[in-house]
Scaffold this active site. Structure first.
Site, short mmCIF file in Angstrom:
data_model
loop_
_atom_site.label_atom_id
_atom_site.label_comp_id
_atom_site.label_asym_id
_atom_site.label_seq_id
_atom_site.Cartn_x
_atom_site.Cartn_y
_atom_site.Cartn_z
N LYS A 108 0.25 2.42 11.18
CA LYS A 108 0.22 1.19 11.97
C LYS A 108 1.56 0.46 11.88
CE LYS A 108 -4.76 0.77 11.22
NZ LYS A 108 -4.85 1.88 10.22
N ASP B 285 -5.03 -4.61 7.58
CA ASP B 285 -5.87 -3.41 7.62
C ASP B 285 -6.35 -3.22 6.18
OD1 ASP B 285 -6.99 -1.09 8.95
OD2 ASP B 285 -5.55 0.09 7.81
N CYS C 192 -11.82 0.65 8.13
CA CYS C 192 -12.34 1.95 8.59
C CYS C 192 -13.70 2.21 7.94
CB CYS C 192 -11.36 3.08 8.29
SG CYS C 192 -10.95 3.28 6.54
N CYS D 90 -1.25 -4.48 4.02
CA CYS D 90 -1.68 -3.31 3.24
C CYS D 90 -1.32 -2.08 4.07
CB CYS D 90 -3.18 -3.36 2.97
SG CYS D 90 -3.72 -4.86 2.12
N ALA D 91 -0.07 -1.64 3.97
CA ALA D 91 0.53 -0.84 5.03
C ALA D 91 0.42 0.67 4.90
CB ALA D 91 2.00 -1.22 5.17
N ALA D 92 0.29 1.21 3.67
CA ALA D 92 0.38 2.67 3.50
C ALA D 92 -0.72 3.39 4.29
CB ALA D 92 0.28 3.01 2.02
N PRO D 93 -0.41 4.58 4.82
CA PRO D 93 0.86 5.34 4.72
C PRO D 93 1.88 5.00 5.80
CG PRO D 93 -0.78 6.68 5.80
CD PRO D 93 -1.47 5.39 5.47
N GLY D 94 1.61 3.98 6.61
CA GLY D 94 2.61 3.51 7.55
C GLY D 94 2.35 3.85 9.00
N ASP E 276 1.87 -6.31 -4.52
CA ASP E 276 0.45 -6.59 -4.39
C ASP E 276 0.25 -7.68 -3.33
OD1 ASP E 276 -2.20 -7.35 -4.64
OD2 ASP E 276 -2.18 -7.44 -6.83
#
Length: 468
Positions: free
Chosen positions: A247, A322, A372, A241-245, A292
């Site tokens: 990490k 994440d 978070c 779940c990468a956005a906004p990038g 997804d």
């Protein structure tokens, strides 16, 4: 004590959070009064910004010392103040800049600008006020006027109002770049800065367009996550779940841009943001897909997807999850309007994603789970569930260990909780800081404060012991 009230929550959400922080195990260990004080401190800490701004150096393009020198020159231009820049001892690519405040002696002006809560949160972390964030302005405001900026934390101010007497939180003073008439002329293309903040309650440098190829603005625990994952050159790594990038690009930099980093997100414009960040930071090992994550496991081997999602089981050396979460650890956050149903909706989704991640991980591979948020249900309870559901996964010690141990209440052992990292801002009493006190502070004390007084965050690390 903070000059702001505690975070404004729906009563049902506040009671839900309180039940987690005052569960039977916690109350038994701390006592009821101490547990209640700790929870109230958390609610107050969430409404104000962390004590330090954290930036990550893109070590793929430049050394930390070179960028630190460039940054020092840039910060000299900000308010004529000399901000110390600290290199984190356990995170060598992370630089820390103290936030000065809250400043209590700012004279409020008769001309007022009201901004939305999200815009207000950004201002508290060093941003100027951009036109789309302005909800209301005084009747006769002109360009060049000195104005006081307030946050409408409950969303009650009507767009275009000439005055507002509802609940509003003072954020500081600035210079209006536009007249009231320009701002509310209903021109949809009108963007840019509406108020240039000159005297904010929290003095924090703006990093808008500052060394964009060399620096990435990132909360401290978010930078810890990629170090805990410990990516190695040549590996195949999945950021589920990468956005906004942030990490994603950190992972690629740590592995010296050698190997393959697959980044997934199901929202197309967020995927474009990942690609833009990778390009800006000069990273070529990242491949981003609009997909997804709950469907990233390939259930048949008939069709060859040529390295695109979905993926075959046991395809990745390391996986970062994440996870989408309630975000209840984000700071500053003076108001959250979410219902209890919204806050509690993430646990099932996190479990679906975790199940996919566990299947996609190679034997001997590492899975890092992070959020978070501060809720027990999305953090320690998820770890307890994972250890019960996936006996082939083992909880691992983390390096670096910057946060505190996991919270009581999920039935985890003392040793298991020590293997977690919970960043809990309520362990630090609220305090004021000014430029004078910075010169007197020891570096060790400042690093301790940066580690503790950050956003609420959680990290767990697992290793897959055998094939499933």
């Amino acid at each position: 004590m903070s000059i702001f009230p505690k975070i404004s929550l729906r009563l049902e959400v506040e009671n839900y959070l309180k039940a987690g922080f005052m569960n039977e195990e916690v109350v038994s260990a701390l006592g009821k009064e101490a547990a209640e004080r700790k929870f109230e401190t958390l609610l107050h800490k969430l409404s104000c910004p962390p004590s330090f701004t954290t930036v990550r150096v893109n070590t793929h393009l430049a050394s930390v010392q070179h960028v630190k020198s460039l940054l020092f020159d840039e910060l000299q231009k900000f308010s004529g103040l000399s901000f110390p820049i600290l290199q984190h001892p356990d995170l060598q690519d992370v630089l820390l800049i103290p936030v000065i405040g809250p400043r209590n002696n700012i004279k409020q002006q008769p001309c007022e600008v009201i901004v939305g809560a999200q815009c207000g949160n950004a201002v508290l972390r060093g941003a100027h006020v951009y036109v789309p964030g302005i909800v209301s302005a005084s009747k006769f405001m002109k360009g060049g006027d000195v104005v006081s900026v307030y946050s409408d934390i409950k969303g009650k101010c009507k767009k275009g109002a000439k005055e507002f007497d509802g609940t509003k939180i003072f954020l500081g003073n600035g210079i209006s770049e536009r007249s009231r008439k320009e701002i509310f002329s209903r021109l949809p293309e009108l963007k840019g800065i509406g108020v240039r903040m000159t005297d904010p309650v929290y003095l924090s440098p703006s990093f808008d367009s500052v060394l964009p190829s060399y620096l990435f603005l990132q909360n401290l625990p978010s930078a810890v996550v990629s170090h805990v994952l410990d990516p190695q050159p040549g590996e195949k790594i999945l950021d589920l779940c990468a956005a906004p990038g942030g990490k994603t690009t950190h992972i690629a930099a740590l592995m010296r841009d050698q190997g393959e980093v697959i980044a997934l997100d199901k929202i197309s414009n967020k995927v474009e943001k990942i690609k833009q960040n990778a390009l800006l930071l000069g990273l070529n090992s990242i491949r981003a897909f609009c997909f997804d994550g709950t469907k990233a496991l390939k259930l048949d081997t008939v069709k060859d997807t040529d390295g695109e999602p979905p993926f075959l089981p046991e395809s990745f050396d390391r996986i970062l999850l994440d996870a989408p979460c309630s975000g209840m650890g984000q700071r500053p956050n003076m108001a959250c309007t979410w219902t209890l149903k919204e806050v509690t909706s993430y646990q099932p989704l996190q479990r679906k994603l975790f199940t996919v991640a566990a299947e996609l991980l190679k034997p001997g591979g590492v899975l890092v789970y992070s959020t978070c948020t501060v809720t027990l249900a999305e953090n320690e309870e998820q770890v307890a569930w994972a250890l019960k559901t996936f006996p082939h996964l083992q909880l691992q010690r983390q390096d670096p260990q910057v946060g505190g141990e996991g919270m009581l209440g999920a039935g985890l052992s003392s040793e298991q909780r020590k293997r977690l990292q919970r960043f809990d801002p309520c362990v630090v009493p609220s305090q004021d800081s000014d430029t004078g006190s910075l010169g007197d502070a020891r570096i060790e004390d400042m690093i301790w404060l940066a580690n503790k007084d950050c956003i609420g965050f959680f990290i767990a690390k697992f290793v897959k012991c055998k094939s499933t």
